[in-house]
Design a protein around this motif. Structure first.
Motif, PDB file in Angstrom:
ATOM      1  N   MET A   1       0.721  -1.123   0.132  1.00 27.72           N
ATOM      2  CA  MET A   1       0.185  -0.290   0.264  1.00 27.72           C
ATOM      3  C   MET A   1       0.610   0.791  -0.043  1.00 27.72           C
ATOM      4  N   ASN A   2       0.789   1.984  -0.356  1.00 27.64           N
ATOM      5  CA  ASN A   2       1.727   3.429  -0.952  1.00 27.64           C
ATOM      6  C   ASN A   2       1.061   4.263   0.281  1.00 27.64           C
ATOM      7  N   VAL A  27       2.891   7.444  11.873  1.00 30.85           N
ATOM      8  CA  VAL A  27       3.264   6.281  12.910  1.00 30.85           C
ATOM      9  C   VAL A  27       1.791   6.063  12.634  1.00 30.85           C
ATOM     10  N   ILE A  28       0.568   6.564  12.814  1.00 28.11           N
ATOM     11  CA  ILE A  28      -0.701   5.450  12.814  1.00 28.11           C
ATOM     12  C   ILE A  28      -0.257   4.703  11.482  1.00 28.11           C
ATOM     13  N   ILE A  29      -0.672   5.520  10.640  1.00 32.48           N
ATOM     14  CA  ILE A  29      -0.723   4.267   8.806  1.00 32.48           C
ATOM     15  C   ILE A  29      -0.266   2.942   9.905  1.00 32.48           C
ATOM     16  N   LYS A  30       0.873   3.425   9.459  1.00 30.90           N
ATOM     17  CA  LYS A  30       2.590   1.740   9.691  1.00 30.90           C
ATOM     18  C   LYS A  30       1.630   1.028  10.822  1.00 30.90           C
ATOM     19  N   GLY A  31       0.716   1.539  11.780  1.00 33.59           N
ATOM     20  CA  GLY A  31       0.378   0.998  12.907  1.00 33.59           C
ATOM     21  C   GLY A  31      -1.104   0.043  12.625  1.00 33.59           C
ATOM     22  N   VAL A  32      -1.691   0.682  12.041  1.00 37.27           N
ATOM     23  CA  VAL A  32      -2.877   0.241  11.723  1.00 37.27           C
ATOM     24  C   VAL A  32      -3.071  -0.784  10.543  1.00 37.27           C
ATOM     25  N   ILE A  33      -2.146  -0.438   9.304  1.00 33.80           N
ATOM     26  CA  ILE A  33      -1.517  -0.975   8.568  1.00 33.80           C
ATOM     27  C   ILE A  33      -1.021  -2.619   9.246  1.00 33.80           C
ATOM     28  N   LEU A  42      -5.442  -9.311   7.374  1.00 35.44           N
ATOM     29  CA  LEU A  42      -6.360  -9.172   6.133  1.00 35.44           C
ATOM     30  C   LEU A  42      -4.807  -8.859   5.467  1.00 35.44           C
ATOM     31  N   ALA A  43      -4.882  -9.603   3.756  1.00 34.59           N
ATOM     32  CA  ALA A  43      -4.170  -9.730   3.012  1.00 34.59           C
ATOM     33  C   ALA A  43      -4.508  -7.915   1.838  1.00 34.59           C
ATOM     34  N   LEU A  44      -3.874  -6.750   2.431  1.00 31.06           N
ATOM     35  CA  LEU A  44      -4.314  -5.603   1.708  1.00 31.06           C
ATOM     36  C   LEU A  44      -4.156  -5.542   0.574  1.00 31.06           C
ATOM     37  N   ASP A  45      -4.719  -4.687  -0.213  1.00 29.17           N
ATOM     38  CA  ASP A  45      -4.518  -4.154  -2.095  1.00 29.17           C
ATOM     39  C   ASP A  45      -4.203  -3.073  -2.136  1.00 29.17           C
ATOM     40  N   GLY A  46      -2.929  -2.700  -2.255  1.00 30.82           N
ATOM     41  CA  GLY A  46      -3.034  -0.727  -2.994  1.00 30.82           C
ATOM     42  C   GLY A  46      -4.522  -0.469  -3.719  1.00 30.82           C
ATOM     43  N   SER A  47      -3.910  -1.895  -4.196  1.00 32.34           N
ATOM     44  CA  SER A  47      -4.905  -0.986  -5.911  1.00 32.34           C
ATOM     45  C   SER A  47      -6.285  -1.267  -5.906  1.00 32.34           C
ATOM     46  N   ASN A  48      -7.113  -1.665  -4.889  1.00 30.73           N
ATOM     47  CA  ASN A  48      -8.212  -2.302  -4.256  1.00 30.73           C
ATOM     48  C   ASN A  48      -8.721  -0.767  -3.581  1.00 30.73           C
ATOM     49  N   ASP A  49      -9.458   0.101  -4.403  1.00 31.52           N
ATOM     50  CA  ASP A  49     -10.499   0.657  -4.144  1.00 31.52           C
ATOM     51  C   ASP A  49     -10.626   0.920  -2.419  1.00 31.52           C
ATOM     52  N   PHE A  54     -10.754   1.720   3.232  1.00 31.50           N
ATOM     53  CA  PHE A  54     -11.568   1.699   4.810  1.00 31.50           C
ATOM     54  C   PHE A  54     -10.177   1.639   5.440  1.00 31.50           C
ATOM     55  N   VAL A  55      -9.095   1.045   4.985  1.00 26.23           N
ATOM     56  CA  VAL A  55      -7.499   1.732   5.780  1.00 26.23           C
ATOM     57  C   VAL A  55      -7.677   3.694   6.216  1.00 26.23           C
TER      58      VAL A  55
END
Length: 91
Positions: A1-2, A27-33, A42-49, A54-55
């Motif tokens: 995820m970018n 820091v919050i972004i990295k922690g939540v991911i 979860l297998a998050l896909d950055g190309s999936n809108d 949701f993120v």
């Protein structure tokens, strides 16, 4: 995820126009991911809108949630749907 795209979308969601809070938000972004991937499985896909939105919403809620309130129902439903769609959690 970018992470840069996530940061810009989170700032838009929160109405933040400066870079003053970027370090804290990153820091919050990295922690939540990491939480979503490691704890929720979860297998998050950055190309999936759907995943991206949701993120962003989850991070914005985490940023605003200073008092430890329960997660809003719409985020709970979306998280549960993503876990079910992924075939369950690793935990």
């Amino acid at each position: 995820m970018n992470l840069e795209i996530v940061l810009q979308l989170v700032k838009e969601n929160l109405g933040i126009r400066t870079d003053v809070r970027d370090r804290y938000l990153n820091v919050i972004i990295k922690g939540v991911i990491k939480e979503l991937e490691d704890e929720k499985g979860l297998a998050l896909d950055g190309s999936n809108d759907y995943h991206l939105l949701f993120v962003v919403d989850y991070i914005a809620w985490s940023y605003r949630n200073k008092d430890g309130a329960a997660m809003p129902r719409h985020l709970q439903f979306r998280l549960h749907n993503m876990i079910i769609h992924n075939g369950g959690s690793n935990s």
